[in-house]
Scaffold this active site. Structure first.
Site, PDB file in Angstrom:
ATOM      1  N   CYS A 102       0.779  -1.597   0.396  1.00  0.00           N
ATOM      2  CA  CYS A 102      -0.161   0.072   0.031  1.00  0.00           C
ATOM      3  C   CYS A 102       0.708   1.392  -0.029  1.00  0.00           C
ATOM      4  O   CYS A 102       1.252   1.329   1.181  1.00  0.00           O
ATOM      5  CB  CYS A 102      -1.183   0.125   1.713  1.00  0.00           C
ATOM      6  SG  CYS A 102      -1.998   1.445   0.855  1.00  0.00           S
ATOM      7  N   HIS A 171       2.717  -6.246  -7.307  1.00  0.00           N
ATOM      8  CA  HIS A 171       2.171  -4.823  -8.225  1.00  0.00           C
ATOM      9  C   HIS A 171       4.051  -4.262  -9.184  1.00  0.00           C
ATOM     10  O   HIS A 171       4.508  -4.576  -8.089  1.00  0.00           O
ATOM     11  CB  HIS A 171       1.237  -4.182  -6.939  1.00  0.00           C
ATOM     12  CG  HIS A 171       1.097  -3.030  -7.764  1.00  0.00           C
ATOM     13  ND1 HIS A 171      -0.272  -2.676  -8.397  1.00  0.00           N
ATOM     14  CD2 HIS A 171       1.939  -1.070  -8.431  1.00  0.00           C
ATOM     15  CE1 HIS A 171      -0.723  -1.312  -8.964  1.00  0.00           C
ATOM     16  NE2 HIS A 171       0.816  -1.391  -9.417  1.00  0.00           N
TER      17      HIS A 171
END
Length: 329
Positions: A102, A171
């Site tokens: 995050c 990611h």
């Protein structure tokens, strides 16, 4: 077949990314209906769980039809993460996932999420604490690195595998990139080429169509794909991708009736899970997405976000069905 511990995910699983204020049980329900193979809760603060905060506790809610389902945790303290992993295990998910990806300021600036990419020894200790605190499989979601000068995912992956994680999702951006620019999957592909790595590697970032999903599957050799923002207002993307893999053709886009029916089920579950006031209020962010692309939809959107009773919302949805179906005809 792709397996995480004893969890069989099929030949090439499609994962719903954990997204704050999005991937709650009502949204997960419609994604499961439409082909998601593995889903996660919204990320849950370890500090919140330890303090028994109501919002964090509620995020532990999982349902049998969601399985397999993972609870995702984030935090900045090694001991606290281990303790909250034990608490999350009591909710009986199928796995525990750790968020090291995050990028948002109020997470990373507190030493959690992607911030751990700046302190790999601490990341390893934290992961080990979580692995030791649960009998469930532990997985990790992270990014390529903190910035372009510290893309350390190749070394990090080996260390995390060695202490016991059973799958890794990457990611294809750094923390500094946030969600800007194109995701780079080349390092994700190199993870798959590493003979020392034997855990499943899932790629994440920029998958927004069946064509791109197939291209990235073939080009980068990942074991599966995690999809995030492209699912918002489009839970059908999972089955669309699977259909494209099988046939080389896209499914017909959802009809107005199908959009309305899915939106209504989402709304009903939102009310059931959150109550009539909060359930209706928090659905407001989804209406534009479900009906994206419809010309002259704004008046209906305004009515939807102003309505405060299910009966009124249902009447507006019925109007949308009739109005836009006739417009298509």
């Amino acid at each position: 077949m792709v397996r995480i511990g004893n969890i069989d995910l099929g030949a090439f699983p499609l994962l719903l990314a954990p997204m704050e204020d999005v991937s709650d049980p009502p949204f997960r329900a419609v994604c499961k209906e439409n082909g998601a193979d593995l889903m996660y809760t919204e990320f849950i603060s370890s500090e919140g769980l330890i303090r028994d905060a109501a919002k964090s506790r509620q995020k532990l809610d999982i349902f049998e039809y969601e399985r397999p389902i993972g609870i995702q945790l984030f935090g900045s303290d090694v001991q606290t993460m281990g303790a909250c992993s034990a608490i999350a295990t009591q909710a009986n998910p199928d796995l525990i996932d750790i968020n090291y990806g995050c990028p948002v300021k109020n997470v990373a600036c507190k030493g959690a999420g992607a911030a751990l990419l700046q302190d790999i020894p601490k990341m390893v200790k934290m992961t080990e604490a979580v692995v030791k605190s649960t009998h469930l499989p532990v997985t990790v979601k992270t990014r390529l690195g903190w910035d372009d000068t510290t893309k350390n995912i190749l070394e990090v992956a080996e260390q995390l595998q060695d202490i016991g994680i059973q799958a890794l999702t990457v990611h294809g951006r750094t923390r500094v990139q946030m969600y800007k620019g194109a995701a780079d999957w080349t390092l994700i592909a190199r993870l798959k080429e590493n003979p020392r790595l034997h855990i499943p590697i899932f790629g994440n970032g920029d998958i927004d169509s069946p064509e791109k999903a197939l291209e990235y599957k073939n080009r980068y050799g990942v074991d599966g794909i995690m999809i995030g923002r492209a699912t918002i207002g489009n839970p059908w993307i999972f089955n669309d991708i699977k259909h494209y893999f099988r046939t080389g053709e896209r499914m017909a886009p959802p009809t107005i009736s199908e959009r309305v029916d899915t939106c209504r089920r989402h709304l009903e579950f939102s009310i059931k899970w959150k109550g009539p006031v909060l359930g209706i209020f928090e659905m407001r962010r989804h209406y534009t997405n479900y009906f994206r692309g419809l010309e002259h939809f704004k008046p209906y959107r305004m009515r939807l976000v102003e309505a405060m009773r299910f009966e009124e919302l249902n009447e507006i949805l019925e109007e949308i069905t009739h109005h836009f179906s006739e417009a298509v005809c």
